[in-house]
Design a protein around this motif. Structure first.
Motif, PDB file in Angstrom:
ATOM      1  N   LYS A   1       0.813  -1.219   0.000  1.00 47.51           N
ATOM      2  CA  LYS A   1       0.000   0.000   0.000  1.00 47.51           C
ATOM      3  C   LYS A   1       0.845   1.267   0.000  1.00 47.51           C
ATOM      4  CE  LYS A   1      -3.832  -2.341   0.448  1.00 47.51           C
ATOM      5  NZ  LYS A   1      -4.639  -2.630  -0.677  1.00 47.51           N
ATOM      6  N   GLU A   2       2.146   1.108   0.302  1.00 44.30           N
ATOM      7  CA  GLU A   2       3.019   2.282   0.406  1.00 44.30           C
ATOM      8  C   GLU A   2       4.470   1.853   0.228  1.00 44.30           C
ATOM      9  OE1 GLU A   2       2.469   3.728   4.365  1.00 44.30           O
ATOM     10  OE2 GLU A   2       3.265   1.918   5.267  1.00 44.30           O
ATOM     11  N   TYR A   3       5.325   2.844   0.103  1.00 42.72           N
ATOM     12  CA  TYR A   3       6.754   2.595   0.121  1.00 42.72           C
ATOM     13  C   TYR A   3       7.121   2.210   1.556  1.00 42.72           C
ATOM     14  CZ  TYR A   3       7.032   5.240  -4.276  1.00 42.72           C
ATOM     15  OH  TYR A   3       6.878   5.680  -5.566  1.00 42.72           O
ATOM     16  N   ASN A   4       7.749   1.039   1.724  1.00 41.99           N
ATOM     17  CA  ASN A   4       8.236   0.639   3.040  1.00 41.99           C
ATOM     18  C   ASN A   4       9.405  -0.323   2.851  1.00 41.99           C
ATOM     19  OD1 ASN A   4       7.101  -1.947   2.550  1.00 41.99           O
ATOM     20  ND2 ASN A   4       5.182  -1.363   3.519  1.00 41.99           N
ATOM     21  N   GLU A   5      10.004  -0.768   3.936  1.00 41.34           N
ATOM     22  CA  GLU A   5      11.181  -1.635   3.832  1.00 41.34           C
ATOM     23  C   GLU A   5      10.859  -2.969   3.182  1.00 41.34           C
ATOM     24  OE1 GLU A   5      13.480  -2.019   7.399  1.00 41.34           O
ATOM     25  OE2 GLU A   5      13.742   0.136   7.606  1.00 41.34           O
ATOM     26  N   GLU A   6       9.686  -3.539   3.488  1.00 42.46           N
ATOM     27  CA  GLU A   6       9.304  -4.813   2.864  1.00 42.46           C
ATOM     28  C   GLU A   6       9.228  -4.652   1.349  1.00 42.46           C
ATOM     29  OE1 GLU A   6       5.758  -8.185   2.888  1.00 42.46           O
ATOM     30  OE2 GLU A   6       5.351  -6.205   3.742  1.00 42.46           O
ATOM     31  N   TRP A   7       8.630  -3.538   0.891  1.00 44.00           N
ATOM     32  CA  TRP A   7       8.539  -3.257  -0.545  1.00 44.00           C
ATOM     33  C   TRP A   7       9.940  -3.116  -1.149  1.00 44.00           C
ATOM     34  CZ3 TRP A   7      10.299   1.238  -2.914  1.00 44.00           C
ATOM     35  CH2 TRP A   7       9.937   1.419  -4.249  1.00 44.00           C
ATOM     36  N   ALA A   8      10.827  -2.368  -0.480  1.00 43.10           N
ATOM     37  CA  ALA A   8      12.182  -2.144  -1.000  1.00 43.10           C
ATOM     38  C   ALA A   8      12.947  -3.458  -1.119  1.00 43.10           C
ATOM     39  CB  ALA A   8      12.939  -1.165  -0.100  1.00 43.10           C
ATOM     40  N   LYS A   9      12.824  -4.318  -0.123  1.00 43.07           N
ATOM     41  CA  LYS A   9      13.501  -5.625  -0.176  1.00 43.07           C
ATOM     42  C   LYS A   9      12.946  -6.476  -1.315  1.00 43.07           C
ATOM     43  CE  LYS A   9      14.800  -5.865   4.685  1.00 43.07           C
ATOM     44  NZ  LYS A   9      14.558  -6.523   5.986  1.00 43.07           N
TER      45      LYS A   9
ATOM     46  N   GLY B   1       1.505  -2.607  -6.120  1.00 46.22           N
ATOM     47  CA  GLY B   1       2.313  -1.747  -5.276  1.00 46.22           C
ATOM     48  C   GLY B   1       2.912  -0.590  -6.038  1.00 46.22           C
ATOM     49  N   PRO B   2       3.628   0.278  -5.323  1.00 46.06           N
ATOM     50  CA  PRO B   2       4.217   1.461  -5.940  1.00 46.06           C
ATOM     51  C   PRO B   2       5.270   1.125  -7.002  1.00 46.06           C
ATOM     52  CG  PRO B   2       4.242   1.653  -3.547  1.00 46.06           C
ATOM     53  CD  PRO B   2       3.859   0.252  -3.870  1.00 46.06           C
ATOM     54  N   ILE B   3       5.385   2.008  -7.963  1.00 47.29           N
ATOM     55  CA  ILE B   3       6.427   1.920  -8.990  1.00 47.29           C
ATOM     56  C   ILE B   3       7.725   2.427  -8.383  1.00 47.29           C
ATOM     57  CG2 ILE B   3       7.216   2.877 -11.198  1.00 47.29           C
ATOM     58  CD1 ILE B   3       4.302   3.033 -12.046  1.00 47.29           C
ATOM     59  N   ALA B   4       8.817   1.753  -8.702  1.00 56.22           N
ATOM     60  CA  ALA B   4      10.139   2.193  -8.244  1.00 56.22           C
ATOM     61  C   ALA B   4      10.710   3.224  -9.215  1.00 56.22           C
ATOM     62  CB  ALA B   4      11.085   1.008  -8.129  1.00 56.22           C
ATOM     63  N   ASN B   5      11.611   4.023  -8.704  1.00 57.64           N
ATOM     64  CA  ASN B   5      12.341   5.021  -9.479  1.00 57.64           C
ATOM     65  C   ASN B   5      13.056   4.352 -10.658  1.00 57.64           C
ATOM     66  OD1 ASN B   5      14.638   6.624 -10.300  1.00 57.64           O
ATOM     67  ND2 ASN B   5      14.301   7.874  -8.497  1.00 57.64           N
TER      68      ASN B   5
ATOM     69  N   ILE C   1       3.740   9.059  -5.783  1.00 64.91           N
ATOM     70  CA  ILE C   1       3.407   7.645  -5.720  1.00 64.91           C
ATOM     71  C   ILE C   1       2.436   7.263  -6.835  1.00 64.91           C
ATOM     72  CG2 ILE C   1       1.551   7.906  -4.035  1.00 64.91           C
ATOM     73  CD1 ILE C   1       2.678   5.285  -2.728  1.00 64.91           C
ATOM     74  N   THR C   2       2.825   6.323  -7.628  1.00 58.95           N
ATOM     75  CA  THR C   2       2.007   5.745  -8.684  1.00 58.95           C
ATOM     76  C   THR C   2       2.087   4.241  -8.521  1.00 58.95           C
ATOM     77  OG1 THR C   2       2.535   7.572 -10.178  1.00 58.95           O
ATOM     78  CG2 THR C   2       1.645   5.592 -11.175  1.00 58.95           C
ATOM     79  N   PHE C   3       0.949   3.591  -8.584  1.00 57.03           N
ATOM     80  CA  PHE C   3       0.906   2.153  -8.348  1.00 57.03           C
ATOM     81  C   PHE C   3       0.907   1.377  -9.652  1.00 57.03           C
ATOM     82  CE2 PHE C   3      -0.501   3.961  -4.416  1.00 57.03           C
ATOM     83  CZ  PHE C   3       0.026   3.111  -3.458  1.00 57.03           C
ATOM     84  N   GLN C   4       1.410   0.145  -9.562  1.00 61.69           N
ATOM     85  CA  GLN C   4       1.439  -0.744 -10.708  1.00 61.69           C
ATOM     86  C   GLN C   4       0.819  -2.081 -10.326  1.00 61.69           C
ATOM     87  OE1 GLN C   4       5.526  -1.433 -11.864  1.00 61.69           O
ATOM     88  NE2 GLN C   4       6.182  -1.551  -9.740  1.00 61.69           N
ATOM     89  N   TYR C   5       0.335  -2.750 -11.343  1.00 63.62           N
ATOM     90  CA  TYR C   5      -0.267  -4.062 -11.184  1.00 63.62           C
ATOM     91  C   TYR C   5       0.582  -5.048 -11.979  1.00 63.62           C
ATOM     92  CZ  TYR C   5      -4.397  -1.574  -9.526  1.00 63.62           C
ATOM     93  OH  TYR C   5      -5.268  -0.767  -8.820  1.00 63.62           O
ATOM     94  N   PHE C   6       1.044  -6.092 -11.312  1.00 65.20           N
ATOM     95  CA  PHE C   6       1.865  -7.131 -11.927  1.00 65.20           C
ATOM     96  C   PHE C   6       1.016  -8.395 -12.035  1.00 65.20           C
ATOM     97  CE2 PHE C   6       4.100 -11.034 -10.689  1.00 65.20           C
ATOM     98  CZ  PHE C   6       5.128 -11.126 -11.607  1.00 65.20           C
ATOM     99  N   PHE C   7       0.953  -8.945 -13.233  1.00 56.77           N
ATOM    100  CA  PHE C   7       0.283 -10.218 -13.468  1.00 56.77           C
ATOM    101  C   PHE C   7       1.361 -11.198 -13.904  1.00 56.77           C
ATOM    102  CE2 PHE C   7      -3.017  -7.199 -13.424  1.00 56.77           C
ATOM    103  CZ  PHE C   7      -4.197  -7.853 -13.116  1.00 56.77           C
ATOM    104  N   GLY C   8       1.660 -12.170 -13.041  1.00 58.39           N
ATOM    105  CA  GLY C   8       2.810 -13.021 -13.278  1.00 58.39           C
ATOM    106  C   GLY C   8       2.515 -14.451 -13.691  1.00 58.39           C
ATOM    107  N   THR C   9       1.230 -14.804 -13.768  1.00 56.04           N
ATOM    108  CA  THR C   9       0.872 -16.177 -14.155  1.00 56.04           C
ATOM    109  C   THR C   9      -0.264 -16.147 -15.170  1.00 56.04           C
ATOM    110  OG1 THR C   9      -0.779 -16.424 -12.394  1.00 56.04           O
ATOM    111  CG2 THR C   9       1.503 -17.074 -11.864  1.00 56.04           C
ATOM    112  N   ASP C  10      -0.386 -17.217 -15.921  1.00 51.67           N
ATOM    113  CA  ASP C  10      -1.485 -17.323 -16.876  1.00 51.67           C
ATOM    114  C   ASP C  10      -2.828 -17.323 -16.153  1.00 51.67           C
ATOM    115  OD1 ASP C  10       0.060 -17.329 -19.222  1.00 51.67           O
ATOM    116  OD2 ASP C  10       0.458 -19.473 -19.040  1.00 51.67           O
ATOM    117  N   ARG C  11      -2.861 -17.888 -14.930  1.00 48.11           N
ATOM    118  CA  ARG C  11      -4.102 -17.869 -14.138  1.00 48.11           C
ATOM    119  C   ARG C  11      -4.545 -16.436 -13.882  1.00 48.11           C
ATOM    120  NH1 ARG C  11      -4.339 -21.144  -8.838  1.00 48.11           N
ATOM    121  NH2 ARG C  11      -3.192 -19.317  -8.203  1.00 48.11           N
TER     122      ARG C  11
END
Length: 161
Positions: free
Chosen positions: A78-86, A109-113, A143-153
């Motif tokens: 939901k935001e930039y945080n350490e878990e997101w950065a890792k 989650g947020p888009i990285a620089n 902050i701009t968010f992105q959606y990742f779809f990583g599987t055919d499902r």
């Protein structure tokens, strides 16, 4: 909701094998709910390839992100945080792109620089600490968010408009 994908081609059938590795959330299909951000990405790609920008539009039921009945594995930042950065660090620095670092179907989650590579190197070489790494990864335009779809499902839940 409408999601947008900036490209240089009209994408009728999403083929994950054409996705590039070592992106923010791994190898997958990326979209934004911000049409301008997708258009800017399309223009950037088009300039590199001397082609015409194309914004592909898809319909997506955002309720799926919180509804477990579909059996999809979903991760939301939901935001930039350490878990997101890792998470960004692990995906951008994955040495074996054939083996993903996670098994999520969808990540939100947020888009990285855009200068992520330099920051990863600084972090790996211990030139910066995790908190500095996090601050430098934040997308410069806010902050701009992105959606990742990583599987055919997951892809099956996108309807081309």
């Amino acid at each position: 909701m409408k999601l947008y994908h900036g490209s240089t081609v009209d994408i009728t059938n999403i083929d994950l094998s054409k996705s590039k590795p070592n992106k923010d959330f791994g190898k997958g299909f990326y979209l934004s709910d911000n049409r301008q951000q997708a258009y800017d990405m399309a223009v950037y790609k088009a300039m590199q390839l001397d082609m015409v920008p194309v914004v592909n539009i898809y319909e997506f039921d955002e309720g799926i992100l919180t509804d477990n009945s579909h059996g999809l594995k979903i991760k939301s930042f939901k935001e930039y945080n350490e878990e997101w950065a890792k998470f960004i660090f692990e995906n951008r620095n994955n040495v074996n792109s054939n083996i993903p670092v996670h098994d999520y179907d969808i990540v939100y989650g947020p888009i990285a620089n855009d200068r992520v590579g330099l920051q990863i190197r600084n972090y790996m070489e211990h030139n910066i600490d995790l908190q500095t790494f996090l601050e430098r990864l934040k997308y410069m335009k806010g902050i701009t968010f992105q959606y990742f779809f990583g599987t055919d499902r997951a892809i099956k839940f996108l309807k081309k408009l």
